[in-house]
Design an enzyme around this catalytic site. Sequence first.
Site, mmCIF file in Angstrom:
data_model
loop_
_atom_site.group_PDB
_atom_site.id
_atom_site.type_symbol
_atom_site.label_atom_id
_atom_site.label_comp_id
_atom_site.label_asym_id
_atom_site.label_seq_id
_atom_site.Cartn_x
_atom_site.Cartn_y
_atom_site.Cartn_z
ATOM 1 C CB CYS A 121 -4.342 7.483 -9.816
ATOM 2 S SG CYS A 121 -5.719 6.345 -9.796
HETATM 3 C C1 BEZ Z 1 -4.038 2.335 -10.125
HETATM 4 O O1 BEZ Z 1 -4.267 3.540 -10.154
HETATM 5 O O2 BEZ Z 1 -2.946 1.914 -10.457
HETATM 6 C C2 BEZ Z 1 -5.106 1.352 -9.724
HETATM 7 C C3 BEZ Z 1 -6.028 1.709 -8.758
HETATM 8 C C4 BEZ Z 1 -6.975 0.778 -8.372
HETATM 9 C C5 BEZ Z 1 -7.011 -0.497 -8.944
HETATM 10 C C6 BEZ Z 1 -6.080 -0.815 -9.925
HETATM 11 C C7 BEZ Z 1 -5.121 0.106 -10.321
#
Ligand code: BEZ
Length: 221
Positions: free
Chosen positions: A45
């Site tokens: 994100c």
């Molecule tokens: C991420 O944004 O890296 C992420 C968030 C939740 C689960 C897996 C990855």
Amino acid sequence: MSLRLGSIAPDFEAETTTGPIKFHEWIGDSWAVLFSHPGDFTPVCTTELGEVARRAPDFEKRNVKVIGISANGLEDHHAWVKDINEYGGKVAPTNVEFPIIADDDRKISTLYDMLDAQDATNRDAKGLPYTIRTVFVIDPKKIIRLTLAYPASTGRNFDEIIRVIDSLQLGDKYRITTPVNWNKGDDVIVHPSVSNEEAKTLFPDFTIHKPYLRTTPLKVD
Ligand code: BEZ
């Protein structure tokens, strides 16, 4: 309620990092991209939101407003934006100015069916699901024109989202569709509803490859 292409995007009120909004009012006469991300302070994100911030001129040029959402509160959003800008600065100058919706009660994520139903790692400490990576492209009439759903593990390609917006906006203006891997400036397809007689006027340089497949260059301003 299932949200399909052609559905009216549900209206809502929300607190965001740039202040309270009423969604439809906020969209106004623009297009909008509403995109969810699993959570604040998560790696994928962080890269995505930095990219969206850096692409602000591309969205603005197309009269598109962008708004993020995750199942976190405003305090976290504000602290995380600092991280996004700092990390994003390693790629190119990054300044998140678009709003991020606070949705810790998951009201809006539920309204838009954004919650993760399959990834057991994408949950909070109480076991409640975070959002997946959903994208809604909404036009100025508030009609949903595109939906995408990506898993938490995979960052989106914002070139593709901008490419679809280009196709949608061009298709609204001209009687055309766009072929595989099309990009702005490439030849387009004459819409099947256009007769060859009409096409001679509308698209003087069109080519008939098959009776049902006609392409044309398109000069746009
Ligand atoms: C991420 O944004 O890296 C992420 C968030 C939740 C689960 C897996 C990855």
